[in-house]
Design an enzyme around this catalytic site. Structure first.
Site, PDB file in Angstrom:
ATOM      1  N   HIS B  78       0.927  -1.350   0.045  1.00  0.00           N
ATOM      2  CA  HIS B  78       0.021   0.163   0.132  1.00  0.00           C
ATOM      3  C   HIS B  78       0.959   1.220   0.209  1.00  0.00           C
ATOM      4  CE1 HIS B  78      -2.732   3.145   1.394  1.00  0.00           C
ATOM      5  NE2 HIS B  78      -1.924   3.288   2.477  1.00  0.00           N
ATOM      6  N   ASP B 107       6.009  21.683 -26.695  1.00  0.00           N
ATOM      7  CA  ASP B 107       6.051  20.222 -25.848  1.00  0.00           C
ATOM      8  C   ASP B 107       7.101  20.327 -24.890  1.00  0.00           C
ATOM      9  OD1 ASP B 107       6.123  17.554 -25.623  1.00  0.00           O
ATOM     10  OD2 ASP B 107       5.178  17.176 -27.529  1.00  0.00           O
ATOM     11  N   TRP B 143       7.083   0.020   3.929  1.00  0.00           N
ATOM     12  CA  TRP B 143       7.559   0.745   2.750  1.00  0.00           C
ATOM     13  C   TRP B 143       8.982   1.449   2.987  1.00  0.00           C
ATOM     14  CZ3 TRP B 143       8.777   5.947   1.548  1.00  0.00           C
ATOM     15  CH2 TRP B 143       8.744   6.899   2.615  1.00  0.00           C
ATOM     16  N   SER B 171      12.946   6.207 -14.121  1.00  0.00           N
ATOM     17  CA  SER B 171      11.639   6.854 -14.681  1.00  0.00           C
ATOM     18  C   SER B 171      11.373   8.283 -13.995  1.00  0.00           C
ATOM     19  CB  SER B 171      10.473   6.168 -14.574  1.00  0.00           C
ATOM     20  OG  SER B 171       9.197   6.918 -14.658  1.00  0.00           O
ATOM     21  N   SER B 172      11.502   8.262 -12.726  1.00  0.00           N
ATOM     22  CA  SER B 172      11.437   9.679 -11.919  1.00  0.00           C
ATOM     23  C   SER B 172      12.456  10.674 -12.394  1.00  0.00           C
ATOM     24  CB  SER B 172      11.528   9.538 -10.393  1.00  0.00           C
ATOM     25  OG  SER B 172      10.359   8.550 -10.204  1.00  0.00           O
ATOM     26  N   HIS B 255      13.427  11.901   3.665  1.00  0.00           N
ATOM     27  CA  HIS B 255      12.754  13.016   3.787  1.00  0.00           C
ATOM     28  C   HIS B 255      12.660  14.020   2.553  1.00  0.00           C
ATOM     29  CE1 HIS B 255      10.817  15.870   6.357  1.00  0.00           C
ATOM     30  NE2 HIS B 255      11.430  16.949   5.696  1.00  0.00           N
ATOM     31  N   GLU B 257      12.031  13.190  -0.337  1.00  0.00           N
ATOM     32  CA  GLU B 257      11.104  12.478  -0.997  1.00  0.00           C
ATOM     33  C   GLU B 257       9.707  12.991  -0.304  1.00  0.00           C
ATOM     34  OE1 GLU B 257      10.724  10.443  -3.321  1.00  0.00           O
ATOM     35  OE2 GLU B 257       8.405   9.889  -2.923  1.00  0.00           O
ATOM     36  N   TYR B 259       8.657  15.719   0.633  1.00  0.00           N
ATOM     37  CA  TYR B 259       8.883  17.105   0.025  1.00  0.00           C
ATOM     38  C   TYR B 259       8.519  16.975  -1.705  1.00  0.00           C
ATOM     39  CZ  TYR B 259       8.586  19.401   4.365  1.00  0.00           C
ATOM     40  OH  TYR B 259       8.240  19.472   5.704  1.00  0.00           O
ATOM     41  N   SER B 270      -1.331  27.322  -5.110  1.00  0.00           N
ATOM     42  CA  SER B 270      -1.303  28.611  -5.273  1.00  0.00           C
ATOM     43  C   SER B 270      -1.673  29.225  -6.630  1.00  0.00           C
ATOM     44  CB  SER B 270       0.543  28.707  -5.146  1.00  0.00           C
ATOM     45  OG  SER B 270       1.148  28.148  -4.078  1.00  0.00           O
ATOM     46  N   HIS B 304      15.223  13.051  11.814  1.00  0.00           N
ATOM     47  CA  HIS B 304      13.948  13.113  12.914  1.00  0.00           C
ATOM     48  C   HIS B 304      13.085  11.791  12.752  1.00  0.00           C
ATOM     49  CE1 HIS B 304      11.979  15.426   9.277  1.00  0.00           C
ATOM     50  NE2 HIS B 304      11.516  14.167   9.324  1.00  0.00           N
ATOM     51  N   HIS B 305      13.469  10.877  11.647  1.00  0.00           N
ATOM     52  CA  HIS B 305      12.755   9.636  11.840  1.00  0.00           C
ATOM     53  C   HIS B 305      13.647   8.704  12.481  1.00  0.00           C
ATOM     54  CE1 HIS B 305      10.179  10.810   8.286  1.00  0.00           C
ATOM     55  NE2 HIS B 305      11.240  11.737   8.008  1.00  0.00           N
ATOM     56  N   THR B 330       7.104  26.927   5.900  1.00  0.00           N
ATOM     57  CA  THR B 330       5.834  26.493   5.531  1.00  0.00           C
ATOM     58  C   THR B 330       4.821  27.425   6.373  1.00  0.00           C
ATOM     59  OG1 THR B 330       6.833  24.195   6.119  1.00  0.00           O
ATOM     60  CG2 THR B 330       4.434  24.203   5.924  1.00  0.00           C
ATOM     61  N   LYS B 333       4.027  30.057   3.750  1.00  0.00           N
ATOM     62  CA  LYS B 333       3.006  29.655   2.611  1.00  0.00           C
ATOM     63  C   LYS B 333       1.777  29.765   3.091  1.00  0.00           C
ATOM     64  CE  LYS B 333       5.929  27.063  -0.541  1.00  0.00           C
ATOM     65  NZ  LYS B 333       5.094  27.512  -1.555  1.00  0.00           N
ATOM     66  N   ARG B 452       1.854   0.776  14.934  1.00  0.00           N
ATOM     67  CA  ARG B 452       1.613   0.650  13.620  1.00  0.00           C
ATOM     68  C   ARG B 452       1.954  -0.465  13.130  1.00  0.00           C
ATOM     69  NH1 ARG B 452       5.893   4.788  10.677  1.00  0.00           N
ATOM     70  NH2 ARG B 452       4.894   3.854   8.796  1.00  0.00           N
TER      71      ARG B 452
HETATM   72  C1  HEM Z   1       6.188  21.102   9.242  1.00  0.00           C
HETATM   73  C2  HEM Z   1       6.551  20.030   8.612  1.00  0.00           C
HETATM   74  C3  HEM Z   1       6.693  18.725   9.098  1.00  0.00           C
HETATM   75  C4  HEM Z   1       7.231  18.088  10.212  1.00  0.00           C
HETATM   76  C5  HEM Z   1       7.816  19.037  11.411  1.00  0.00           C
HETATM   77  C6  HEM Z   1       7.429  16.671  10.442  1.00  0.00           C
HETATM   78  C7  HEM Z   1       7.976  15.849  11.156  1.00  0.00           C
HETATM   79  C8  HEM Z   1       8.093  14.638  11.245  1.00  0.00           C
HETATM   80  C9  HEM Z   1       8.702  13.662  11.950  1.00  0.00           C
HETATM   81  C10 HEM Z   1       9.449  13.925  13.122  1.00  0.00           C
HETATM   82  C11 HEM Z   1       8.387  12.328  11.861  1.00  0.00           C
HETATM   83  C12 HEM Z   1       8.947  11.127  12.238  1.00  0.00           C
HETATM   84  C13 HEM Z   1       8.169  10.393  13.252  1.00  0.00           C
HETATM   85  C14 HEM Z   1       8.338   9.106  13.733  1.00  0.00           C
HETATM   86  O1  HEM Z   1       8.655   8.126  12.856  1.00  0.00           O
HETATM   87  O2  HEM Z   1       8.757   9.101  14.951  1.00  0.00           O
HETATM   88  C15 HEM Z   1       7.497  12.428  10.572  1.00  0.00           C
HETATM   89  C16 HEM Z   1       7.285  11.168   9.811  1.00  0.00           C
HETATM   90  C17 HEM Z   1       6.672  11.219   8.641  1.00  0.00           C
HETATM   91  N1  HEM Z   1       6.368  12.393   7.912  1.00  0.00           N
HETATM   92 FE1  HEM Z   1       6.569  14.467   8.350  1.00  0.00          FE
HETATM   93  N2  HEM Z   1       6.766  16.233   8.941  1.00  0.00           N
HETATM   94  C18 HEM Z   1       6.194  17.455   8.548  1.00  0.00           C
HETATM   95  C19 HEM Z   1       5.740  17.482   7.145  1.00  0.00           C
HETATM   96  C20 HEM Z   1       5.727  16.336   6.435  1.00  0.00           C
HETATM   97  C21 HEM Z   1       5.178  16.530   5.003  1.00  0.00           C
HETATM   98  C22 HEM Z   1       5.040  17.653   4.136  1.00  0.00           C
HETATM   99  C23 HEM Z   1       5.064  15.233   4.514  1.00  0.00           C
HETATM  100  C24 HEM Z   1       4.621  14.624   3.310  1.00  0.00           C
HETATM  101  C25 HEM Z   1       3.977  15.351   2.590  1.00  0.00           C
HETATM  102  C26 HEM Z   1       5.489  14.239   5.587  1.00  0.00           C
HETATM  103  C27 HEM Z   1       5.254  12.933   5.588  1.00  0.00           C
HETATM  104  C28 HEM Z   1       5.870  12.048   6.418  1.00  0.00           C
HETATM  105  C29 HEM Z   1       5.803  10.615   6.558  1.00  0.00           C
HETATM  106  C30 HEM Z   1       5.325   9.786   5.163  1.00  0.00           C
HETATM  107  C31 HEM Z   1       6.216   9.888   7.744  1.00  0.00           C
HETATM  108  C32 HEM Z   1       6.491   8.808   8.234  1.00  0.00           C
HETATM  109  C33 HEM Z   1       7.427   8.044   7.476  1.00  0.00           C
HETATM  110  C34 HEM Z   1       7.300   6.627   8.155  1.00  0.00           C
HETATM  111  O3  HEM Z   1       7.924   6.277   9.042  1.00  0.00           O
HETATM  112  O4  HEM Z   1       6.883   5.625   7.496  1.00  0.00           O
HETATM  113  N3  HEM Z   1       5.785  15.078   6.862  1.00  0.00           N
HETATM  114  N4  HEM Z   1       7.422  13.739  10.046  1.00  0.00           N
HETATM  115 CU    CU Z   2      10.865  13.578   7.686  1.00  0.00          CU
END
Ligand code: HEM
Ligand code: CU
Lengths: 188, 527
Positions: B78, B107, B143, B171-172, B255, B257, B259, B270, B304-305, B330, B333, B452
């Site tokens: 998924h 084009d 994933w 591709s990307s 990370h 990614e 964005y 916008s 931070h992950h 952010t 914006k 999770r």
């Molecule tokens: C102010 C903006 C953001 C902050 C401060 C933030 C912070 C964080 C942090 C600290 C985690 C890790 C949490 C953990 O695993 O314990 C996390 C996970 C995640 N964030 Fe954000 N994030 C922000 C914006 C975004 C945006 C814009 C996206 C995507 C469009 C995003 C997608 C994700 C995803 C997919 C994960 C989980 C990844 C995984 O472990 O599977 N985040 N974020």
């Molecule tokens: Cu991140």
């Protein structure tokens, strides 16, 4: 410059960036090891013998060092320290013996991987000798006592009073067939 | 590079070829854009079906429908399909369709490469999906495919997974190169960089992010491949490697990614908010700089992950503050979007509804991100449903609502017909209610400690999980309505004018609707 030419130039540069970033991904590997070594992070300790630089022993501090031994998945040896812990002063050279035995009917090669907790103490934990610097080869039923000799640096941060040295033992027989071949007992 | 050298303009004078080969061989940006969009929608439904399996299993505590092994394959595929198969190709499709129209180019700069980069995708995802039917099952390691789960303990099909990631990555990268070349080399005379529509700007920056990090992803899967098949020990502690290093390299890609998945949506919103506010975008220049700042910061926050893997305290502090810093651009914006609406003559057509929901709900996701960024607190939140709530709030009403808003906004230009506004609004409200029902309760169960990626849970979480599942079914079913709306709009409906939106600005609205097969063969003059 024509459109085709400027496209070709741009594409060439972008492709170069792609190749460079692919290489950068691999460059992160040695970089990571260097960083871990230099900063003593991640619980990693030295993997070659430490050369002692000073004889100074800090009698005013007493530390506890605990020993842990774990088998990685699929490892069947019995493996453990001769004592659970030691008390010592920073700067002292001490030794702990670990026993290992191979209960299987196959010769096997093992590699022990050390890790020190808390991780900020890892950079101050120096091994002058360790069975983890090499691999162990044991014949079926054979057992062995293996030493680790170490010094805890007197510069260890003051708030650390208790360290843990943990070993995980991996079966690396498949990766090291040459070791098995060399050690095979001389028959006929 | 033959695509660059022997690309003639002479053969562009005709309409589309007839039959199936039109689609296989096409180098037309509109055809390729449509194919990307359809492909991504099919992937959205495929990934969505997997989400339905997950939510059906989690409807009640205990194991009812699937085995844990299969559940793990569902969560993994998924995530992979939604990230790499649905969201990313949808934005590339929008870029293909709209960037040449927005910058006044005939084009994309490299039309044949464009065709190739699209056709790699069905191969990549066909391969990925086929692993589900292989001996030992498909990928089951999440994933994020952390080693050694994805190496030592992986199912045999992992090699095909690696190959699929390589194909999707190539591709990307080709798509990104094409977009950069189009934007930098094919802008109409007079369209300076600071006159570009924001969708073009955000895509330019996204494309650079792609070029920078997709090769790192390719590198990390290559290392996995070598560990699995060639006896290296990148991630194997027994051989001197380190599994934690996997996480560093993965998140160095991962990370940026996230964005990559949101910046183009920032751009689309916008475009849309000014149109339906009948005011120019507030703070254009600050939008451009904020986007660039976000892109830059995204490279220095990856750990931070990984707050819980045991990084030193100085590292925790650095990554904590750097992450929180992202909230500043952010916030700029969000401020600009709200200011654009302030005292505007607002109307609430479907694209605007999705765009406003984007602003509100994405901000909620940003706030939960800030909570996660607090390193000591993350020890409680990490790997719980709170993280799942966070990233679904930024990705569903963020990336996906951004795509829906774009689709409704530009459908009249693509098809020449207006979509059915009532159905569009129904789609919006059902999606809005469904996704909030599905994801809001996840904050609570996460804070209370529900982990999770687990098929079963403590009965104390039962009520909230049932609500989540009902919301998810509602959201899922509603997307079939979207399919219906799009087909209906293609087949007919009120004729769309060249500019169907009273307040819309930009070159794309100067060509007739539907946009002719070839547009801007002579570049327009931009003043
Ligand atoms: C102010 C903006 C953001 C902050 C401060 C933030 C912070 C964080 C942090 C600290 C985690 C890790 C949490 C953990 O695993 O314990 C996390 C996970 C995640 N964030 Fe954000 N994030 C922000 C914006 C975004 C945006 C814009 C996206 C995507 C469009 C995003 C997608 C994700 C995803 C997919 C994960 C989980 C990844 C995984 O472990 O599977 N985040 N974020
Ligand atoms: Cu991140």
């Amino acid at each position: 410059m024509s459109e085709q030419q400027s496209n070709a130039r741009l594409v060439k540069r972008l492709l170069l960036t792609v190749v460079a970033m692919f290489a950068f991904g691999f460059a992160l590997v040695p970089l990571y090891d260097v960083m871990c070594d230099a900063l003593g992070i991640n619980g990693k300790t030295n993997d070659t013998a430490y050369q002692q630089e000073s004889e100074y022993i800090d009698e005013s501090r007493t530390l506890r060092v605990q020993f842990l031994a774990t088998n990685a998945e699929g490892m069947s040896w019995s493996f453990g320290p001769e004592a659970d812990e030691l008390t010592l002063h920073p700067g002292e050279t001490r030794e702990m013996l670990f026993h290992a035995s191979n209960p299987t009917d196959q010769p096997m090669v093992a590699q022990a991987i050390p890790s020190v907790a808390p991780s900020k103490a890892a950079a101050y934990f120096h091994k002058t000798e360790c069975f983890c610097f090499t691999q162990q080869v044991l014949q079926p039923g054979e057992s062995v006592l293996m030493p680790v000799r170490f010094i805890v640096d007197p510069a260890l941060p003051k708030d650390v009073k208790h360290l843990t040295l943990a070993y995980t033992l991996f079966d690396v027989s498949d990766r090291m067939p040459e070791k098995l071949a060399i050690s095979a007992p001389q028959s006929n | 590079m033959s695509a660059v050298i022997d690309h003639h303009h002479a053969d562009h004078a005709h309409g589309p070829a007839k039959g199936l080969m039109r689609w296989v061989l096409t180098t037309n940006h509109k055809d390729i854009g449509s194919m990307y969009l359809w492909f991504s929608f099919i992937m959205f439904l495929a990934g969505g079906s997997m989400a339905m399996v997950i939510r059906a299993e989690l409807f009640q505590p205990g194991l009812q429908l699937v085995q844990p092994e299969f559940f793990n394959q569902m969560t993994t595929t998924h995530g992979l399909i939604m990230v790499f198969g649905a969201v990313m190709p949808a934005f590339v499709g929008l870029a293909n369709w709209m960037i040449p129209l927005m910058v006044g180019a005939p084009d994309m700069a490299l039309p044949r490469m464009n065709n190739f980069s699209f056709w790699l995708l069905p191969m990549a995802f066909g391969l990925l999906l086929s692993t589900l039917f292989m001996e030992g099952g498909g990928p089951n390691f999440g994933w994020t495919f952390y080693a050694p789960l994805s190496t030592t303990y992986a199912p045999p099909s992992v090699t095909f997974f690696i190959f699929a990631i390589h194909l999707a990555g190539i591709s990307s990268i080709m798509g990104a190169i094409n977009i950069i070349a189009t934007i930098l080399n094919l802008r109409a005379p007079g369209m300076t960089l600071m006159k570009m529509p924001l969708f073009v700007w955000t895509w330019l920056i996204t494309a650079f992010l792609l070029i920078a990090v997709m090769p790192v992803l390719a590198g990390v899967v290559t290392m996995m491949l070598m560990d699995i098949h060639f006896g290296t020990s990148f991630f194997n502690a027994a051989g001197g490697g380190d599994p934690v290093m996997f996480q560093h390299i993965f998140w160095f890609f991962g990370h940026p990614e996230v964005y990559i998945m949101i910046l183009p949506a920032f751009g689309a919103v916008s475009q849309i908010i000014p149109t339906f506010s009948r005011k120019p975008l507030f703070g254009y220049t600050s939008m451009v700089y904020a986007t660039a700042a976000i892109a830059f910061l995204s490279f220095i926050v990856w750990a931070h992950h990984m707050f819980t893997v045991g990084i030193p305290i100085t590292g925790e502090l650095f990554f904590m503050y750097a992450t929180m810093l992202i909230a500043v651009p952010t916030g700029v914006k969000v401020f600009n979007w709200v200011s654009t609406m302030f005292r505007g003559a607002l109307t609430f057509e479907t694209p605007m509804l999705f765009a406003i929901a984007f602003v509100i709900l994405f901000t909620i996701g940003g706030f939960s991100g800030l909570m996660l960024a607090i390193a000591p607190a993350d020890f409680q939140y990490h790997d719980t449903y709170f993280v799942v709530a966070h990233f679904h709030y930024v990705l569903v009403p963020g990336a996906i609502f951004g795509i829906f808003a774009s689709a409704y906004y530009w459908l009249p230009k693509w098809t020449g017909h207006m979509y059915d506004e009532t159905l569009g609004k129904t789609h919006f409200w059902m999606s809005f209610i469904g996704m909030n029902l599905a994801f809001f309760p996840m904050h609570f169960v996460g804070l209370a400690g529900m982990p999770r990626r687990i098929p079963d849970y403590n009965i104390m979480f039962a009520n909230f999980n049932m609500v989540s599942s009902i919301g998810a079914f509602m959201f899922g079913a509603t997307q079939l309505l979207f399919l219906f709306i799009v087909i209906k709009c293609i087949k007919g409906g009120p004729k769309a004018a060249a500019n169907p939106w009273e307040g819309a600005e930009g070159l794309e609205w100067t060509v007739p609707s539907p946009a002719p097969y070839h547009t801007f063969t002579t570049p327009p003059e931009v003043k």
